[in-house]
Structures are given as structure tokens and as C-alpha cells.
Scaffold this motif. Structure first.
Motif, PDB file in Angstrom:
ATOM      1  N   SER A 123      -7.481 -75.946   2.041  1.00  0.00           N
ATOM      2  CA  SER A 123      -8.647 -76.004   1.145  1.00  0.00           C
ATOM      3  C   SER A 123      -8.428 -77.009   0.019  1.00  0.00           C
ATOM      4  CB  SER A 123      -8.939 -74.620   0.578  1.00  0.00           C
ATOM      5  OG  SER A 123      -7.810 -74.134  -0.142  1.00  0.00           O
ATOM      6  N   VAL A 125      -1.961 -76.174   1.267  1.00  0.00           N
ATOM      7  CA  VAL A 125      -3.142 -75.367   1.619  1.00  0.00           C
ATOM      8  C   VAL A 125      -4.278 -76.302   2.022  1.00  0.00           C
ATOM      9  CG1 VAL A 125      -4.803 -73.665   0.815  1.00  0.00           C
ATOM     10  CG2 VAL A 125      -2.424 -73.556   0.041  1.00  0.00           C
ATOM     11  N   SER A 177      -4.463 -72.682   6.126  1.00  0.00           N
ATOM     12  CA  SER A 177      -5.562 -72.165   5.311  1.00  0.00           C
ATOM     13  C   SER A 177      -5.151 -70.902   4.557  1.00  0.00           C
ATOM     14  CB  SER A 177      -6.773 -71.863   6.201  1.00  0.00           C
ATOM     15  OG  SER A 177      -6.423 -70.939   7.207  1.00  0.00           O
ATOM     16  N   LEU A 178      -3.968 -70.365   4.847  1.00  0.00           N
ATOM     17  CA  LEU A 178      -3.476 -69.164   4.161  1.00  0.00           C
ATOM     18  C   LEU A 178      -2.975 -69.556   2.770  1.00  0.00           C
ATOM     19  CD1 LEU A 178      -1.462 -67.602   7.126  1.00  0.00           C
ATOM     20  CD2 LEU A 178      -3.813 -67.099   6.432  1.00  0.00           C
ATOM     21  N   ASP A 179      -3.664 -69.101   1.725  1.00  0.00           N
ATOM     22  CA  ASP A 179      -3.323 -69.562   0.376  1.00  0.00           C
ATOM     23  C   ASP A 179      -2.844 -68.441  -0.550  1.00  0.00           C
ATOM     24  OD1 ASP A 179      -6.727 -69.772  -0.981  1.00  0.00           O
ATOM     25  OD2 ASP A 179      -5.691 -68.236   0.184  1.00  0.00           O
ATOM     26  N   SER A 180      -2.550 -67.250  -0.012  1.00  0.00           N
ATOM     27  CA  SER A 180      -2.087 -66.170  -0.878  1.00  0.00           C
ATOM     28  C   SER A 180      -0.620 -66.387  -1.271  1.00  0.00           C
ATOM     29  CB  SER A 180      -2.228 -64.826  -0.171  1.00  0.00           C
ATOM     30  OG  SER A 180      -1.326 -64.736   0.910  1.00  0.00           O
ATOM     31  N   ARG A 181      -0.207 -65.754  -2.364  1.00  0.00           N
ATOM     32  CA  ARG A 181       1.165 -65.896  -2.828  1.00  0.00           C
ATOM     33  C   ARG A 181       2.151 -65.321  -1.808  1.00  0.00           C
ATOM     34  NH1 ARG A 181       3.257 -63.017  -8.258  1.00  0.00           N
ATOM     35  NH2 ARG A 181       3.647 -61.333  -6.793  1.00  0.00           N
ATOM     36  N   GLU A 182       1.740 -64.226  -1.128  1.00  0.00           N
ATOM     37  CA  GLU A 182       2.606 -63.622  -0.129  1.00  0.00           C
ATOM     38  C   GLU A 182       2.885 -64.599   1.018  1.00  0.00           C
ATOM     39  OE1 GLU A 182       0.703 -60.558  -2.497  1.00  0.00           O
ATOM     40  OE2 GLU A 182      -0.090 -62.243  -1.336  1.00  0.00           O
ATOM     41  N   ASP A 183       1.814 -65.333   1.432  1.00  0.00           N
ATOM     42  CA  ASP A 183       1.980 -66.287   2.523  1.00  0.00           C
ATOM     43  C   ASP A 183       2.872 -67.453   2.112  1.00  0.00           C
ATOM     44  OD1 ASP A 183      -1.411 -65.675   3.453  1.00  0.00           O
ATOM     45  OD2 ASP A 183       0.385 -64.994   4.500  1.00  0.00           O
ATOM     46  N   ARG A 184       2.713 -67.899   0.864  1.00  0.00           N
ATOM     47  CA  ARG A 184       3.580 -68.981   0.372  1.00  0.00           C
ATOM     48  C   ARG A 184       5.044 -68.526   0.369  1.00  0.00           C
ATOM     49  NH1 ARG A 184       0.842 -73.082  -2.577  1.00  0.00           N
ATOM     50  NH2 ARG A 184      -1.395 -72.663  -2.766  1.00  0.00           N
ATOM     51  N   GLU A 185       5.265 -67.302  -0.054  1.00  0.00           N
ATOM     52  CA  GLU A 185       6.630 -66.776  -0.085  1.00  0.00           C
ATOM     53  C   GLU A 185       7.203 -66.656   1.335  1.00  0.00           C
ATOM     54  OE1 GLU A 185       6.253 -64.137  -4.194  1.00  0.00           O
ATOM     55  OE2 GLU A 185       6.282 -63.146  -2.238  1.00  0.00           O
ATOM     56  N   LYS A 186       6.336 -66.283   2.293  1.00  0.00           N
ATOM     57  CA  LYS A 186       6.779 -66.218   3.690  1.00  0.00           C
ATOM     58  C   LYS A 186       7.243 -67.589   4.167  1.00  0.00           C
ATOM     59  CE  LYS A 186       4.029 -62.381   5.548  1.00  0.00           C
ATOM     60  NZ  LYS A 186       2.939 -62.039   6.509  1.00  0.00           N
TER      61      LYS A 186
END
Length: 794
Positions: free
Chosen positions: A779, A777, A757-766
Motif C-alpha cells: 500500500s 508494504v 499487503s500485510l501491514d500489521s506490526r505482528e506481520d512485520r515482526e514475523k
């Protein structure tokens, strides 16, 4: 209000007050008899003194003269004891217990039968008076010396009557001679009234000022109405899913319409006569606009219903939790009668027994506490009669002459309570049980020789099996343990026995905190839906046909090194098994639920595992009080009535059974070389089941792990083509799991897909930095996207 109504209200108030004061007197007398600490003895003396004084005044206010008289003698005697003019003796303790006991019997009896107790009350009053006056004639201070012709008559003790063991069948199995008059109500009721505390205070006085007494019948009615809201919550949730499904269909329709519009425009440019096509375009544009508008409205409706569903769901859950709390009672409510019972039985059997209680502050549904009262009493009586040896035998075995019974209540999880009843006696005689079973014809000599000790011990639950050679008021009929097991199973509990010869026996019972609602999993068999309680489900897995083996004409599977009997739910329920689906491109597997009850378990093949949800239990009615394999029913949000399976019955019915020959042949046809294997790492049961069902339907072989640590261990030990993992999990999250897979040489090249459910760009980069091959994601989750990614990666 007239005098008659006032008198009735006073009597009702006196009844409740007297029950509490009598329980307190019994409890403190028992502790006083065992205590050696002078300070504690002084406190307990003061408590009994005050309770007798208060009960005397209350009896006077409702004009119950016999109780007022005997309480006055008890009060006077304790006044002398406080002044240390009289010493306690064992006979004095017996007389005081008998005095409080006769008060209890008198008040619990119908008014028309109370006269039967007045003579005994008079005799006990005289005996107490003799004890009180004896100090005047005694020379040494505090020593009781009675003339020979005035020795107080020690009341004949009997085993606790049906008032202590309200279940008639259980009472008959443990007590053949009852002398107490029959009453319509128990003198130690659990269910008369419950004090409701709205805001606990720091002192007892303020606590009492902040409580009210309310009939539990009213609380039960309110609780049932609150529980009915679960169905409303499920209906709204179903409507939300239907709206979301409609929204998804309209969205696809809109995309198709836009695609068609582009194709029509391309066609228009190629035509010379476009007048007719323009009119068609006009109509098409109107329809397309209508689709877009409908899509917008349905999305707004979906968002609104989703918010309402979330708010209502939260309110229903909070209301139900608060209502459940009002019907919870602490185990100390039940503990109150036990010390007195242990004292009377042990003295009757000439044994010295100490009862240790722990966990009395843990709360459980009042209805479950009521149902557990009889089994608990029988287990403790059995421990005293069968388990604890006489002081002489204990000394010969180098044990303390005082036997010990421990009753420990704990709460390992919020939805369950564990009760342990243990003794340090001689343990269960396995050979005696085996011999008794052969003698009764329950098993043959050859069968007995093949039984393990645990299997032999389980025979005590069979009616007629008892190791007691003598039938007494307490034991010998072989009915008690069978009824104990039935009671606990009816409460949805689990029952396990362990014993060590010469060192004692332990009974462990696991009970749900609430009786009416629980978490259940919907499964399908032969086109019918059923509910399985989550508390009895150990695992849900999918098996390949090649994993099924036959041992001694029984089908079994191996799970974690343990061989488990395999059955088909349709076979146990007497249904016609459906034809298995056509073989998919990938390997065929079957959903299996591992069911457990104590140390017994089976693997049960089902057609489908749908989802997990709150379940409100509905009784089947008097006409269907006992239906094999069914414990009740519930109503789903769509109005469908679904039976709730009785797991204990299923396990018993599966004994000696195997999947049918026709099913074996069908499964053999499905055997095929494995193509793709997937490991799902997800801590949410619902999400895990959803992903599993999607991938199962697509023909993949799926294995599940409940968290990151479990997932990594399974990835190291198994052979998987791809790992699909959630990110937010306990122990090891998805990012850490991906890094560990990349750092493991054998797993380094395995594709990893993160669904979160984490959809931020930072999380994608992680996720990319950790080494994930794909990041989806939740959602925006679309099963077609997942399947496309899988096809591309594997």
C-alpha cells in the motif's frame, strides 16, 4: 391473434418438441439394442413408447398426418414388445432406426419437398404393421415368424448426410454421395433454443415448471452487450490510474513546496530588508495552501473513483459470468447424434463398434460447441474407418471383436475443456504416411528419413495426405484432417495426436470455455502493441545475450533442458526492429515470451511486456477475414485498437527462421559481465510482471518464480544476489521461504526482501523473526524505495 399466427406458433413449438423427442428415440433405441439387462431394457422400451405416443399427438395437433400415422405404428409395435409378444431382431432394430430417421428427414425438409418422403413413410408403416401382426401367426410366444412373401424390406442404409455434418467443406471430404434433400436448417440443431433454468428444483416436473424457452439469437445479443461492458470497465480503470498518477505528481509537488518554504524561511532570517520578501511569502503561502487543497481533493477523487471502479468491475464480472452461463450448453447436447452415427457407419463397414461417452454434463459456450461438431464427427468417422479393424482381423490379433471408441470430456481448469477421442484399433501407420508424403511431393526422400515419428504423424494435417488406398464416401481424399485442424485452431484450441501401433490412437483437443472473451497479455514490438492469449503463453522470461546460441544457422535458447527456437516478433510480423536501448549500468537482458501450441513451441523476443487483462474479441470484418498472424482485434480502455496475435500462425511462420544478422550484431554489443541477479517470488502474474519491469528497467538480471516452492528450488539451483518475495502464496508462504533460505548453508547470507499487503506490526515482526532484511508494504509501495533498498543490500 388470428388462426394463421396461431398455426405458425404451433408449428414452431412442434419443431422444437419433435427434435427433442426424435433425439430421445434414437438414443434409447441405440442403448436398447446394446443392453442385456432386462430392467434397463424395460425402462428404455417405456421411454420410446411414450416418445412415440407424444410425438403422434403433437403431429395430430398441427395436422401432419404422415408423421401421426407412422408414430401410431411405432407406438403399437412397442406396446406388443412391452407385452413380450414380439422379440427384437437386428432387422427390427434396423427398421425402427429407419422409421425414426425418415421422421427426422421429413420434418427437417421444406414443406414443398416433404411429398418426396411420403412413399418411403408409407412403405415403412406397412413394414412396421407386418412386424406387429406377425405375433398372431407365431406359435412360440414372443417369436417373430414372417411369411417369406411378407418379409419386411430392410431399408438401404447410407452414411449420415450433411444434416449430420453441416460444414460443407468437411462434408465433401468425408461424404461424396448425399441423398438427403438440402435444407436450410440442421435436423439436429444445437442453436434453436436454450432452456433457461432460474432455480433448479429437486424433481423433473418442478424443473420444467421453472424454465422458459428463449431464442439463442436474443441470448447472443444480450451476451454481446454484456461483453461490451468490459471496455467500460477498462476505461474506468485507466481513468483511475491517470488520477492516481496525477495524485502522485501533486504529492511530490507538495513535498517540494514544503522544502522550498523551509529554505525561504532560512533565507529570510539572513536578510535585513524583508518587506519585499514578506509579500513574496504571502503569495507563496497562498500557492502552497492551494497545492495542499488540490492534493486533498484529488485524493478524495481518487478514493471515490477507486471505489466505483471496484464496484463496477465486480458487477461487470458477475453479470458477464451469469450471461455466459445462459449461453453454455452441456456436451450431452452434442453426444445425442453420435451413437446413431456410429451404429450406421459401423454396420455399413461391417464392423462392430462400441461408443463410450463420458463428461456429457460439462458445459461450454454454444458457439464453440457448434464449431466443434464437425471436427468431432470427422474424428469419430476416421476412427471407425481407419482405426477399428474388422471383427476377423481383431480376433487374429487377439482382441475383442468389438472395437471401442472412447470420447472423454474433462475440465482441468475453469476456463478450458479437454476432449479426448481414442480408439483401440490398429493405430496410425507412420511408414504409410511417410510414403504418401513422398509420393505427393510434399517432402523428399532425404527429408523423410530425417523426420521423427511425431513429425511424420503431423503430416496428416497437410491437404492431400491420406493412408486410405480407396476413395469412399467416408475417406480417402486427404482433406478431412486439414480441415479438422483449421476448425479447432479457429476456435482457439490446441490439437495433439498420440498413437501406438496395434493398440490405437488418441486425439486430445483443448478448447476454451468461452469464445468472445479471454485473458491476454499486451506486448510491444517495433513501437506497436499486440495481444497474446494467456492460454498459449507457457513462460515469460528475460534472457542474456550470452544465452543465445546458434545451431545449424538457427538461433535457439535452452529452457529447462529443452532447446527452443528463438525468433524476434518484429521479424515474424515484417516490422523494422527498433534499436536496442543504451547499455545500463547492470547487465542488458531481453524480454522473451515462450509460446506453445500442442507439442510445438517457440521463444519470441518482444520489446516490452506491459500487463495482463480481459480481452473482448472483435472480428476484423469480411474484408479482412484471413490476415496472416492476426486472429482479431480488441479495443483498450484508452480507445486504442490492438491486434490479437494468432499463435498458430506465429509458430508456423517461425519455422526455419532465425533472428536477423543485424540483430545478432546488436545483441553481441550488449554482452557484458553480469553484475546483479534477482529472484522474484510472486504468485500474481500482474505483480510479478510489474516488479520485473521495474527491475529490468534498472538493469538487473531478473528471474521469476510462481510460488514459494518454485522460488526455493530456483534459489538452490541458481546464483542470485537477492531474493524478493511476496508473503501470501500457495504451497510455501514468504515467511516460510525466508526461514528455509536462512536454514540452507549456501543461501544463508543472501538478502531477502518481503513485499506484501500485510501491514500489521505482528506481520512485520514475523518477517524480522524469519530473517528478512527488509519489509515493504504494497500500500505504501514506491519503486524508488525498493531500488534504494536493493542498492543498500547488494
Amino acid at each position: 391473434m388470428n388462426n394463421k399466427d396461431l398455426q405458425r406458433q404451433l408449428l414452431e413449438a412442434f419443431k422444437t418438441e419433435s427434435e427433442e423427442r426424435i433425439a430421445s428415440m434414437f438414443s434409447n433405441l441405440t442403448e436398447l439394442e446394446k443392453s442385456t439387462d432386462s430392467e434397463n431394457r424395460g425402462k428404455m422400451l417405456e421411454i420410446v413408447y411414450r416418445e412415440a405416443h407424444s410425438l403422434k399427438g403433437a403431429a395430430r395437433s398441427v395436422n401432419i398426418i404422415p408423421i401421426e400415422t407412422i408414430c401410431q405404428e411405432i407406438e403399437g409395435l412397442f406396446s406388443k414388445l412391452k407385452e413380450e409378444k414380439i422379440n427384437f431382431t437386428s432387422d427390427l432394430f434396423d427398421t425402427l432406426h429407419d422409421a425414426v430417421g425418415i421422421i427426422e428427414k421429413y420434418l427437417s425438409a421444406p414443406e414443398s419437398e416433404r411429398s418426396h418422403f411420403e412413399e418411403t413413410i408409407s412403405e415403412l408403416t406397412e413394414t412396421l404393421s407386418v412386424y406387429k401382426q406377425a405375433e398372431k401367426e407365431s406359435k412360440p410366444a414372443g417369436e417373430v415368424t414372417l411369411p417369406k412373401n411378407e418379409q419386411p424390406a430392410v431399408q438401404e442404409r447410407t452414411i449420415p448426410s450433411e444434416a449430420t455434418v453441416p460444414d460443407k467443406r468437411l462434408s465433401e471430404s468425408v461424404s461424396a454421395t448425399e441423398t438427403a434433400p438440402e435444407t436450410s436448417e440442421s435436423p439436429n440443431p444445437i442453436d434453436n433454443t436454450i432452456p433457461i433454468r432460474s432455480a433448479p428444483k429437486s424433481s423433473d416436473k418442478s424443473w420444467l415448471a421453472d424454465t422458459v424457452r428463449i431464442s439463442t439469437a436474443k441470448l447472443d445479443s444480450l451476451l454481446l452487450k454484456a461483453e461490451e461492458l468490459i471496455t467500460l470497465k477498462q476505461i474506468l480503470n485507466l481513468h483511475l490510474k491517470q488520477i492516481q498518477g496525477t495524485s502522485s505528481s501533486i504529492e511530490k509537488w507538495k513535498k517540494l513546496s514544503e522544502k522550498s518554504k523551509k529554505e525561504l524561511r532560512a533565507t529570510r532570517l539572513q536578510l535585513k530588508d524583508i518587506s519585499l520578501l514578506d509579500r513574496f511569502f504571502h503569495l507563496y503561502d497562498m500557492n502552497h495552501d492551494q497545492i495542499v487543497e488540490t492534493d486533498s481533493r484529488i485524493n478524495e477523487l481518487s478514493a471515490s473513483v477507486e471505489q466505483s471502479n471496484r464496484l463496477l468491475g465486480g458487477m461487470v464480472d458477475d453479470l458477464l459470468d451469469e450471461m455466459k452461463k445462459t449461453s453454455l450448453l452441456p456436451f450431452s447436447t452434442l453426444f445425442g447424434i453420435l451413437p446413431r452415427m456410429v451404429r450406421e457407419i459401423s454396420r455399413d463397414l461391417e464392423k462392430d463398434v462400441d461408443l463410450e461417452l463420458s463428461g456429457g454434463d460439462i458445459e461450454i459456450d454454444k458457439r464453440i460447441l457448434e464449431g466443434f461438431k464437425d471436427p468431432l464427427i470427422h474424428l469419430i468417422r476416421n476412427a471407425i474407418d481407419h482405426g477399428i479393424e474388422t471383427p476377423e482381423k481383431r480376433k487374429r490379433r487377439e482382441k475383442s471383436p468389438w472395437g471401442k471408441i472412447r470420447l472423454l470430456v474433462s475440465q482441468p481448469e475453469s476456463n478450458k475443456v479437454e476432449i479426448s477421442v481414442s480408439d483401440d484399433g490398429k493405430g496410425i501407420d507412420v511408414e504409410a504416411i511417410r510414403a504418401k508424403a513422398i509420393q505427393s511431393g510434399l517432402i523428399s526422400d532425404s527429408q523423410a528419413s530425417e523426420l521423427t515419428d511425431d513429425e511424420t504423424i503431423s503430416l496428416i494435417f497437410q491437404s492431400g495426405i491420406s493412408t486410405s488406398s480407396l476413395i469412399t464416401e467416408i475417406s480417402g481424399r486427404g482433406l478431412g484432417m486439414a480441415i479438422v485442424q483449421e476448425h479447432i485452431e479457429n476456435l482457439g484450441g490446441l490439437f495433439v495426436i498420440s498413437t501406438v501401433a496395434g493398440h490405437g490412437t488418441t486425439f486430445k483437443i483443448e478448447l476454451p470455455v468461452s469464445l468472445a472473451t479471454f485473458r491476454g497479455v499486451i506486448v510491444s514490438a517495433s513501437g506497436h502493441d499486440y495481444i497474446m492469449p494467456v492460454t498459449h503463453i507457457e513462460h515469460t522470461i528475460r534472457i542474456k545475450p550470452g544465452e543465445i546460441i546458434t545451431v545449424e544457422n538457427k538461433t535457439v535458447i535452452s529452457l529447462n533442458g529443452q532447446v527452443i527456437s528463438l525468433v524476434y516478433l518484429s521479424d515474424i510480423l515484417g516490422l523494422v526492429p527498433p534499436a536496442l536501448p543504451a547499455t545500463k549500468e547492470k547487465e542488458f537482458t531481453m524480454p522473451v515470451v515462450i509460446l506453445g501450441n500442442g507439442d510445438k513451441r517457440i521463444a519470441c523476443i518482444v520489446d516490452q511486456i506491459t500487463n495482463e487483462q480481459d480481452v473482448l474479441v472483435k472480428n476484423l470484418g469480411k474484408q479482412l477475414r484471413r490476415v496472416p498472424n492476426i486472429s482479431g482485434a480488441t479495443i483498450l480502455g484508452n480507445g486504442k485498437v490492438v491486434p490479437i496475435l494468432n499463435i498458430n500462425d506465429l509458430i508456423s511462420a517461425s519455422s526455419g527462421k532465425s533472428i536477423t544478422l543485424a540483430m545478432k550484431k546488436t545483441i553481441d554489443i550488449k554482452k557484458k559481465e553480469r553484475k546483479k541477479s534477482i529472484l522474484i517470488v510472486e504468485d500474481s502474474f500482474t505483480s510479478r510482471t510489474l516488479l520485473k519491469n521495474i527491475l529490468d528497467a534498472s538493469g538487473y538480471l531478473v528471474t521469476t518464480a510462481i510460488d514459494g516452492e518454485d522460488g526455493y528450488q530456483q534459489a538452490k539451483l541458481g546464483d542470485f544476489d537477492v531474493v524478493i518475495s511476496d508473503v501470501e502464496m500457495p504451497k510455501i508462504n514468504g515467511f516460510e521461504l525466508t526461514r528455509k533460505i536462512r536454514d540452507t548453508e549456501r543461501l544463508a547470507q543472501k538478502p531477502v526482501i518481503l513485499i506484501t499487503s500485510l501491514d500489521s506490526r505482528e506481520d512485520r515482526e514475523k518477517g524480522i523473526d524469519a530473517g528478512a532484511d527488509a519489509y515493504i508494504v504494497k500500500s505504501n509501495f514506491d519503486q524508488s524505495n525498493l531500488l534504494e533498498v536493493l542498492e543498500r543490500l547488494v
